[in-house]
Design a protein around this motif. Structure first.
Motif, PDB file in Angstrom:
ATOM      1  N   ASP A 154       0.833  -1.212   0.000  1.00 34.28           N
ATOM      2  CA  ASP A 154       0.000   0.000   0.000  1.00 34.28           C
ATOM      3  C   ASP A 154       0.863   1.256   0.000  1.00 34.28           C
ATOM      4  O   ASP A 154       1.997   1.258   0.495  1.00 34.28           O
ATOM      5  CB  ASP A 154      -0.902   0.021   1.231  1.00 34.28           C
ATOM      6  N   PHE A 155       0.284   2.329  -0.560  1.00 39.14           N
ATOM      7  CA  PHE A 155       0.961   3.622  -0.526  1.00 39.14           C
ATOM      8  C   PHE A 155       0.620   4.303   0.792  1.00 39.14           C
ATOM      9  O   PHE A 155      -0.541   4.574   1.098  1.00 39.14           O
ATOM     10  CB  PHE A 155       0.514   4.500  -1.700  1.00 39.14           C
ATOM     11  N   LEU A 156       1.647   4.582   1.590  1.00 40.53           N
ATOM     12  CA  LEU A 156       1.471   5.166   2.914  1.00 40.53           C
ATOM     13  C   LEU A 156       2.039   6.577   2.952  1.00 40.53           C
ATOM     14  O   LEU A 156       3.064   6.867   2.337  1.00 40.53           O
ATOM     15  CB  LEU A 156       2.155   4.306   3.981  1.00 40.53           C
ATOM     16  N   LEU A 157       1.370   7.448   3.693  1.00 42.51           N
ATOM     17  CA  LEU A 157       1.812   8.828   3.836  1.00 42.51           C
ATOM     18  C   LEU A 157       1.703   9.239   5.295  1.00 42.51           C
ATOM     19  O   LEU A 157       0.644   9.080   5.914  1.00 42.51           O
ATOM     20  CB  LEU A 157       0.952   9.746   2.964  1.00 42.51           C
ATOM     21  N   ASP A 158       2.810   9.737   5.852  1.00 39.38           N
ATOM     22  CA  ASP A 158       2.831  10.203   7.241  1.00 39.38           C
ATOM     23  C   ASP A 158       3.276  11.663   7.280  1.00 39.38           C
ATOM     24  O   ASP A 158       4.303  12.024   6.691  1.00 39.38           O
ATOM     25  CB  ASP A 158       3.781   9.350   8.077  1.00 39.38           C
ATOM     26  N   ILE A 159       2.490  12.477   7.980  1.00 41.95           N
ATOM     27  CA  ILE A 159       2.759  13.916   8.049  1.00 41.95           C
ATOM     28  C   ILE A 159       2.953  14.315   9.506  1.00 41.95           C
ATOM     29  O   ILE A 159       2.095  14.021  10.354  1.00 41.95           O
ATOM     30  CB  ILE A 159       1.601  14.732   7.451  1.00 41.95           C
ATOM     31  N   GLU A 160       4.049  15.000   9.791  1.00 41.52           N
ATOM     32  CA  GLU A 160       4.305  15.524  11.135  1.00 41.52           C
ATOM     33  C   GLU A 160       4.133  17.039  11.109  1.00 41.52           C
ATOM     34  O   GLU A 160       4.844  17.753  10.406  1.00 41.52           O
ATOM     35  CB  GLU A 160       5.720  15.171  11.592  1.00 41.52           C
ATOM     36  N   PHE A 161       3.164  17.529  11.858  1.00 38.40           N
ATOM     37  CA  PHE A 161       2.879  18.961  11.937  1.00 38.40           C
ATOM     38  C   PHE A 161       3.664  19.597  13.085  1.00 38.40           C
ATOM     39  O   PHE A 161       4.109  18.908  14.007  1.00 38.40           O
ATOM     40  CB  PHE A 161       1.383  19.190  12.148  1.00 38.40           C
ATOM     41  N   GLY A 162       3.790  20.918  13.027  1.00 37.26           N
ATOM     42  CA  GLY A 162       4.489  21.627  14.087  1.00 37.26           C
ATOM     43  C   GLY A 162       3.795  21.478  15.423  1.00 37.26           C
ATOM     44  O   GLY A 162       4.439  21.373  16.462  1.00 37.26           O
ATOM     45  N   ASP A 163       2.463  21.469  15.428  1.00 35.69           N
ATOM     46  CA  ASP A 163       1.680  21.239  16.633  1.00 35.69           C
ATOM     47  C   ASP A 163       0.268  20.818  16.215  1.00 35.69           C
ATOM     48  O   ASP A 163      -0.070  20.791  15.025  1.00 35.69           O
ATOM     49  CB  ASP A 163       1.645  22.482  17.537  1.00 35.69           C
ATOM     50  N   VAL A 164      -0.546  20.510  17.195  1.00 34.87           N
ATOM     51  CA  VAL A 164      -1.903  20.038  16.918  1.00 34.87           C
ATOM     52  C   VAL A 164      -2.733  21.119  16.244  1.00 34.87           C
ATOM     53  O   VAL A 164      -3.575  20.837  15.389  1.00 34.87           O
ATOM     54  CB  VAL A 164      -2.578  19.564  18.230  1.00 34.87           C
TER      55      VAL A 164
END
Length: 470
Positions: free
Chosen positions: A385-395
């Protein structure tokens, strides 16, 4: 002695409207959010209401209905000119109804040679040349689209016992709606308007593009029928070109785009769309616009293939966004690539989420022209599967996100160059603190990936982009 009052049928009948109104008020008080108004969908130029129910694509209107979002449902599948609207007084949610409205004549098909009317300004603006104004007046006698839309709105308000509607308009439909608001008395009858690829600043094609639209030296003929140039296309700023026979590929430009307040009286050449813009945004209407940035056509400059994104913004709009998709859904032709799903403004997840979040809910918190992104990870493997993970600066940054779009370029199973365009709402991502995870499933129709574009959207449009090629 007992006295019995005789009730006449006519007296009883006179009470029915009162009783229905009281029932509506009681139901409305218990079930209706004050802002959940009926929604009017409008098509664009040289199209009809079937564009929102395409047999070839899964449009935003179809997705909205299938999601049963906020219990909205379809009213009459299509509302033709002068068609009555059934009352919703007995429905549990009497205002949560969607209407697909036609402003051309019933039965109109793309390219119809029979004049349908003009956009109209309620008699304010006319072509300055006598010949042009004569044709314009003849077409206007067939109907004024803005007046037709205003009448649709009035009938819908009466049927749903509502005081306002929301509107979603595609392309020229947005200009028609704005004319209805400015010149046909709808200033206080419309609440929120989402305009998709609407040329609010008029159309500014090159001479070659205008000739292509008019069919000059084009083997397949004109894109639009001739009568439109003396009506809606002239109002939008598209010139008419006439071939100089016997040389078929040389043509003369006509000044069918010149308007002022005197029919055929000459004088200063003014822009019809410019005069509409001078009226501003009267009333309490709130606007948002979305332009397209994916051009599927060969040798045509507008960014979505039909309308350039720079023609779309409205000065008084709350949001002016751009999305990487084309003008509308359609198959491949000799001069353009196919546009479906996430590659189409009328079917992409971003527009669908915009309708849910802003048009229906009135939520303006998912805004921001830039997102603080710490890191993006993805996996491209033809066997998983194509997976994508995003880390934001904060909620708080995560909660500005409206949708995600991924464009993968490579080769298909036949070895030809291909592009896969996928997207998803913030709602389907797995949220964990300031992290968001997406699983787009197996992508089995593109191989040997050579580039990836990742776009993160807010109500303001693209707020973060990652473009990698190898």
């Amino acid at each position: 002695m007992d006295f019995k009052v005789k009730e006449e049928p006519a007296e009883i009948a006179s009470l029915v409207p009162f009783l229905l109104a009281r029932e509506y008020e009681f139901t409305h008080t218990l079930t209706e959010h004050y802002d959940y108004y009926p929604i009017v969908f409008l098509h664009g130029n040289n199209s009809n209401t079937r564009m929102w129910f395409s047999p070839d694509d899964y449009t935003v209107l179809e997705k909205l209905l299938d999601s049963h979002y906020r219990y909205y449902r379809m009213g009459d599948a299509t509302l033709d000119r002068d068609e009555p609207v059934g009352s919703t007084v007995h429905e549990i949610y009497p205002k949560r109804v969607i209407y697909n409205c036609e402003y051309y004549k019933p039965g109109f098909e793309s390219g119809d040679p029979n004049p349908q009317g003009v956009i109209g300004s309620n008699g304010h603006w006319w072509p300055i040349h006598p010949y042009d104004c004569g044709l314009y007046s003849a077409h206007m006698a067939e109907g004024e689209y803005a007046e037709e839309v205003a009448e649709h709105i009035n009938r819908i308000l009466a049927a749903t016992y509502s005081d306002k509607v929301h509107c979603v308009a595609h392309s020229m439909g947005g200009v028609v709606l704005r004319s209805a608001i400015v010149w046909y008395g709808c200033q206080e009858k419309v609440n929120r308007v989402l305009m998709i690829a609407t040329p609010n600043q008029g159309c500014h094609y090159t001479a070659g593009e205008e000739k292509f639209i008019a069919g000059v030296c084009v083997p397949t003929g004109p894109i639009c029928p001739n009568w439109m140039f003396y009506g809606e296309l002239g109002e939008l700023g598209v010139h008419r070109w006439v071939t100089d026979w016997p040389v078929p590929c040389i043509a003369t430009r006509l000044e069918n785009t010149c308007f002022n307040n005197t029919c055929g009286g000459g004088g200063e050449c003014l822009s019809w769309i410019g005069k509409l813009n001078e009226e501003g945004c009267p009333g309490s209407v709130k606007y948002a616009t979305i332009g397209g940035a994916r051009n599927p056509k060969i040798a045509v400059h507008p960014s979505d293939g039909v309308i350039d994104s720079s023609w779309v913004p409205l000065d008084c709009a709350t949001f002016n966004a751009v999305h990487y998709s084309s003008h509308s859904s359609g198959p491949s032709k000799w001069y353009e690539e196919a546009s479906y799903g996430e590659a189409s403004l009328t079917a992409c997840e971003y527009v669908l989420e915009y309708i849910k979040t802003w048009v229906i809910d009135g939520d303006e918190t998912r805004r921001g022209k830039e997102l603080n992104i710490i890191n993006i990870d993805y996996s491209i493997d033809p066997y998983s599967d194509f997976l994508l993970d995003i880390e934001f600066g904060d909620v708080q940054e995560l909660h500005k996100l409206l949708s995600v779009q991924v464009v993968l370029g490579g080769k298909d199973i036949y070895g030809s160059e291909s592009e896969k365009n996928i997207g998803a709402s913030y709602r389907v991502g797995e949220e964990n603190g300031r992290y968001l995870h997406y699983n787009f499933g197996h992508i089995d129709d593109i191989y040997d990936v050579s580039y990836i574009y990742i776009y993160l959207y807010t109500l303001d449009g693209i707020a973060y982009s990652l473009e990698e090629e190898w």
